[in-house]
Design a protein around this motif. Structure first.
Motif, PDB file in Angstrom:
ATOM      1  N   VAL A 164      -4.021  16.210 -50.784  1.00  0.00           N
ATOM      2  CA  VAL A 164      -5.038  15.239 -50.363  1.00  0.00           C
ATOM      3  C   VAL A 164      -5.255  15.313 -48.853  1.00  0.00           C
ATOM      4  O   VAL A 164      -6.389  15.228 -48.369  1.00  0.00           O
ATOM      5  CB  VAL A 164      -4.631  13.812 -50.788  1.00  0.00           C
ATOM      6  CG1 VAL A 164      -5.619  12.784 -50.237  1.00  0.00           C
ATOM      7  CG2 VAL A 164      -4.569  13.721 -52.309  1.00  0.00           C
ATOM      8  N   GLN A 165      -4.193  15.479 -48.098  1.00  0.00           N
ATOM      9  CA  GLN A 165      -4.314  15.536 -46.640  1.00  0.00           C
ATOM     10  C   GLN A 165      -4.972  16.818 -46.152  1.00  0.00           C
ATOM     11  O   GLN A 165      -5.529  16.853 -45.052  1.00  0.00           O
ATOM     12  CB  GLN A 165      -2.935  15.383 -46.005  1.00  0.00           C
ATOM     13  CG  GLN A 165      -2.362  13.974 -46.120  1.00  0.00           C
ATOM     14  CD  GLN A 165      -0.973  13.831 -45.535  1.00  0.00           C
ATOM     15  OE1 GLN A 165      -0.185  14.789 -45.545  1.00  0.00           O
ATOM     16  NE2 GLN A 165      -0.641  12.657 -45.021  1.00  0.00           N
ATOM     17  N   LEU A 166      -4.937  17.879 -46.956  1.00  0.00           N
ATOM     18  CA  LEU A 166      -5.595  19.128 -46.585  1.00  0.00           C
ATOM     19  C   LEU A 166      -7.119  19.031 -46.675  1.00  0.00           C
ATOM     20  O   LEU A 166      -7.825  19.886 -46.144  1.00  0.00           O
ATOM     21  CB  LEU A 166      -5.101  20.275 -47.483  1.00  0.00           C
ATOM     22  CG  LEU A 166      -3.678  20.781 -47.202  1.00  0.00           C
ATOM     23  CD1 LEU A 166      -3.260  21.801 -48.251  1.00  0.00           C
ATOM     24  CD2 LEU A 166      -3.590  21.395 -45.806  1.00  0.00           C
ATOM     25  N   ASP A 167      -7.600  17.992 -47.368  1.00  0.00           N
ATOM     26  CA  ASP A 167      -9.043  17.764 -47.464  1.00  0.00           C
ATOM     27  C   ASP A 167      -9.537  17.176 -46.145  1.00  0.00           C
ATOM     28  O   ASP A 167      -9.275  16.019 -45.818  1.00  0.00           O
ATOM     29  CB  ASP A 167      -9.338  16.803 -48.621  1.00  0.00           C
ATOM     30  CG  ASP A 167     -10.831  16.608 -48.849  1.00  0.00           C
ATOM     31  OD1 ASP A 167     -11.637  17.131 -48.045  1.00  0.00           O
ATOM     32  OD2 ASP A 167     -11.187  15.922 -49.819  1.00  0.00           O
ATOM     33  N   LEU A 168     -10.263  17.966 -45.380  1.00  0.00           N
ATOM     34  CA  LEU A 168     -10.697  17.553 -44.040  1.00  0.00           C
ATOM     35  C   LEU A 168     -11.936  16.661 -44.065  1.00  0.00           C
ATOM     36  O   LEU A 168     -12.435  16.264 -43.010  1.00  0.00           O
ATOM     37  CB  LEU A 168     -10.976  18.802 -43.188  1.00  0.00           C
ATOM     38  CG  LEU A 168      -9.783  19.762 -43.003  1.00  0.00           C
ATOM     39  CD1 LEU A 168     -10.204  20.963 -42.179  1.00  0.00           C
ATOM     40  CD2 LEU A 168      -8.612  19.045 -42.352  1.00  0.00           C
ATOM     41  N   SER A 169     -12.445  16.350 -45.262  1.00  0.00           N
ATOM     42  CA  SER A 169     -13.673  15.542 -45.338  1.00  0.00           C
ATOM     43  C   SER A 169     -13.399  14.057 -45.125  1.00  0.00           C
ATOM     44  O   SER A 169     -14.333  13.252 -45.065  1.00  0.00           O
ATOM     45  CB  SER A 169     -14.346  15.746 -46.701  1.00  0.00           C
ATOM     46  OG  SER A 169     -13.516  15.260 -47.750  1.00  0.00           O
ATOM     47  N   HIS A 170     -12.142  13.669 -44.994  1.00  0.00           N
ATOM     48  CA  HIS A 170     -11.823  12.259 -44.791  1.00  0.00           C
ATOM     49  C   HIS A 170     -10.670  12.136 -43.788  1.00  0.00           C
ATOM     50  O   HIS A 170      -9.941  13.097 -43.522  1.00  0.00           O
ATOM     51  CB  HIS A 170     -11.426  11.596 -46.122  1.00  0.00           C
ATOM     52  CG  HIS A 170     -10.131  12.102 -46.686  1.00  0.00           C
ATOM     53  ND1 HIS A 170      -8.901  11.616 -46.290  1.00  0.00           N
ATOM     54  CD2 HIS A 170      -9.862  13.070 -47.600  1.00  0.00           C
ATOM     55  CE1 HIS A 170      -7.939  12.244 -46.940  1.00  0.00           C
ATOM     56  NE2 HIS A 170      -8.489  13.136 -47.742  1.00  0.00           N
ATOM     57  N   ASP A 171     -10.536  10.941 -43.233  1.00  0.00           N
ATOM     58  CA  ASP A 171      -9.430  10.665 -42.298  1.00  0.00           C
ATOM     59  C   ASP A 171      -8.612   9.467 -42.774  1.00  0.00           C
ATOM     60  O   ASP A 171      -8.142   8.652 -41.993  1.00  0.00           O
ATOM     61  CB  ASP A 171      -9.974  10.419 -40.891  1.00  0.00           C
ATOM     62  CG  ASP A 171     -11.003   9.291 -40.856  1.00  0.00           C
ATOM     63  OD1 ASP A 171     -11.345   8.765 -41.942  1.00  0.00           O
ATOM     64  OD2 ASP A 171     -11.467   8.942 -39.750  1.00  0.00           O
ATOM     65  N   ILE A 172      -8.466   9.353 -44.088  1.00  0.00           N
ATOM     66  CA  ILE A 172      -7.728   8.247 -44.691  1.00  0.00           C
ATOM     67  C   ILE A 172      -6.233   8.414 -44.427  1.00  0.00           C
ATOM     68  O   ILE A 172      -5.676   9.499 -44.586  1.00  0.00           O
ATOM     69  CB  ILE A 172      -8.010   8.181 -46.203  1.00  0.00           C
ATOM     70  CG1 ILE A 172      -9.489   7.839 -46.441  1.00  0.00           C
ATOM     71  CG2 ILE A 172      -7.108   7.160 -46.896  1.00  0.00           C
ATOM     72  CD1 ILE A 172      -9.947   8.062 -47.859  1.00  0.00           C
ATOM     73  N   VAL A 173      -5.602   7.329 -44.042  1.00  0.00           N
ATOM     74  CA  VAL A 173      -4.164   7.340 -43.741  1.00  0.00           C
ATOM     75  C   VAL A 173      -3.379   7.163 -45.040  1.00  0.00           C
ATOM     76  O   VAL A 173      -3.681   6.282 -45.851  1.00  0.00           O
ATOM     77  CB  VAL A 173      -3.800   6.209 -42.750  1.00  0.00           C
ATOM     78  CG1 VAL A 173      -2.291   6.159 -42.525  1.00  0.00           C
ATOM     79  CG2 VAL A 173      -4.537   6.403 -41.433  1.00  0.00           C
ATOM     80  N   ILE A 174      -2.379   7.999 -45.248  1.00  0.00           N
ATOM     81  CA  ILE A 174      -1.506   7.889 -46.418  1.00  0.00           C
ATOM     82  C   ILE A 174      -0.107   7.513 -45.947  1.00  0.00           C
ATOM     83  O   ILE A 174       0.497   8.220 -45.143  1.00  0.00           O
ATOM     84  CB  ILE A 174      -1.469   9.207 -47.215  1.00  0.00           C
ATOM     85  CG1 ILE A 174      -2.872   9.556 -47.707  1.00  0.00           C
ATOM     86  CG2 ILE A 174      -0.504   9.081 -48.403  1.00  0.00           C
ATOM     87  CD1 ILE A 174      -2.936  10.873 -48.468  1.00  0.00           C
ATOM     88  N   GLU A 175       0.387   6.377 -46.423  1.00  0.00           N
ATOM     89  CA  GLU A 175       1.706   5.900 -46.040  1.00  0.00           C
ATOM     90  C   GLU A 175       2.658   6.005 -47.234  1.00  0.00           C
ATOM     91  O   GLU A 175       2.237   5.958 -48.388  1.00  0.00           O
ATOM     92  CB  GLU A 175       1.633   4.454 -45.554  1.00  0.00           C
ATOM     93  CG  GLU A 175       0.776   4.282 -44.307  1.00  0.00           C
ATOM     94  CD  GLU A 175       0.739   2.845 -43.821  1.00  0.00           C
ATOM     95  OE1 GLU A 175       1.164   1.952 -44.591  1.00  0.00           O
ATOM     96  OE2 GLU A 175       0.277   2.619 -42.691  1.00  0.00           O
TER      97      GLU A 175
END
Length: 359
Positions: A212-223
């Motif tokens: 999910v973090q490799l998807d550069l289309s978003h800057d959503i924080v994952i905790e």
């Protein structure tokens, strides 16, 4: 000798939350069940307005005041109670007007029905999902059989056509047949048998988070909020990974569509004991919660969310959550969801079994 019990002792042994309010809706008494509901001791409740703990949207406090003025009470079933600390629950509410020497007092009784409601909904939804799944499975097979014939006939016809221009139409028939076959295969769900092995669930989750973090289309924080005490358990890591990925992608899309700049997904793991899943009691269960702060699930979709072809997205197929549910079913688990504005939580319950399974 007649049995005698003090009123305070009697009230404190009730499972119903009992609260006394004065004419300003200030709490003057609360039994143990009420203290547990508010998650506060009696000292922290006394002399505080009830609005300090329960949001206005949950209970009609204007009706409380009018009831005091006219000496009338009322009852209301299955009320969603929103606490000011963000918690939600459902309760049957009864309001009674009491006339005392000190004036009018309001007796508020709240019987929590969250657990019963969840069990009833789970049983009903599970039966409906199974019926819908069998219906779609039957339809998919009925579609797939003639589809193969159409594709084969188009291929034979293509060889006999004298003009390449005409072959454009047979190519279209073949391409559309393949597209429909792929859709039908997805409707039928995973057809491979689970490959159960011992795995650390946190390693599985880390793979999903990385994707999910490799998807550069978003800057959503994952905790992350992991429970390190969860032992290795027998599961199919690919199936669990796909189920979690489907849910997390839904959360990402919902956050992106909402346009909010503070999008966040929290991945939480915990151990639960003595959990009933589809009527079977499991002594030890791992709980995986995926919590986002998005706009919430539309109320019209909540009851059919896991049905195939049900989606709130313009270009969605509505298969992601249905497939996720099927994958977790292979582990004798379940997926629950709770959602309101600013909070959507998908919870996966997977029984922990360290014994060797027959796959």
């Amino acid at each position: 000798m007649p049995f005698k019990m003090k009123t305070d002792t009697l009230l404190d042994n009730l499972s119903t939350a009992v609260i006394l309010l004065d004419e300003k809706l200030v709490i003057v008494e609360a039994n143990h069940a009420a203290q547990a509901m508010f998650e506060r001791s009696l000292n922290l409740l006394l002399d505080c307005p009830i609005k300090q703990f329960i949001a206005d949207a949950s209970l009609d406090f204007v009706r409380f005041t009018q009831g005091m003025q006219h000496g009338e009470g009322y009852s209301d079933g299955d009320v969603q109670i929103s606490f000011t600390d963000g918690r939600h629950t459902h309760a049957d509410v009864t309001v009674t007007c009491l006339h005392t020497a000190d004036g009018v007092t309001l007796l508020l009784e709240m019987r929590l029905i969250e657990q019963q409601k969840k069990i009833s909904q789970e049983t009903q939804q599970w039966a409906q999902q199974q019926a819908a799944r069998e219906l779609i499975r039957g339809l998919a097979h009925e579609i797939k059989n003639p589809l193969g014939g159409i594709r084969g006939a188009a291929q034979l016809l293509e060889k006999e056509l004298p003009s390449a221009d005409l072959q454009e139409f047979t190519t279209m028939i073949i391409e559309q047949s393949d597209r429909l076959r792929n859709l039908v295969d997805r409707l039928l769900g995973p057809n491979s048998r689970p490959n159960f092995q011992n795995h650390n669930v946190h390693r599985v989750l880390e793979k999903v988070i990385t994707l999910v973090q490799l998807d550069l289309s978003h800057d959503i924080v994952i905790e992350r909020d992991y429970d390190p005490s969860i032992p290795e358990s027998i599961l199919d890591q690919d199936m669990v990974q796909q189920a979690v990925l489907n849910i997390m992608r839904n959360s990402v899309q919902a956050l992106m569509q909402s346009g909010q700049s503070d999008g966040k997904i929290n991945v939480v793991t915990r151990i639960e004991r003595q959990v009933t899943v589809h009527g079977e009691r499991h002594p030890l269960v791992m709980r995986i919660s995926l919590v986002d702060n998005g706009p919430g699930i539309p109320s019209e979709l909540k009851d059919t969310l896991f049905y195939p072809m049900v989606t709130g997205k313009k270009e969605g197929t509505g298969l992601g959550l249905s497939i996720a549910q099927t994958l977790i079913d292979h582990h004798k688990g379940k997926i629950d969801v709770e959602s309101w504005s600013g909070h959507t939580e998908f919870t996966l319950y997977i029984p922990i079994n360290r014994k060797e399974l027959n796959s």
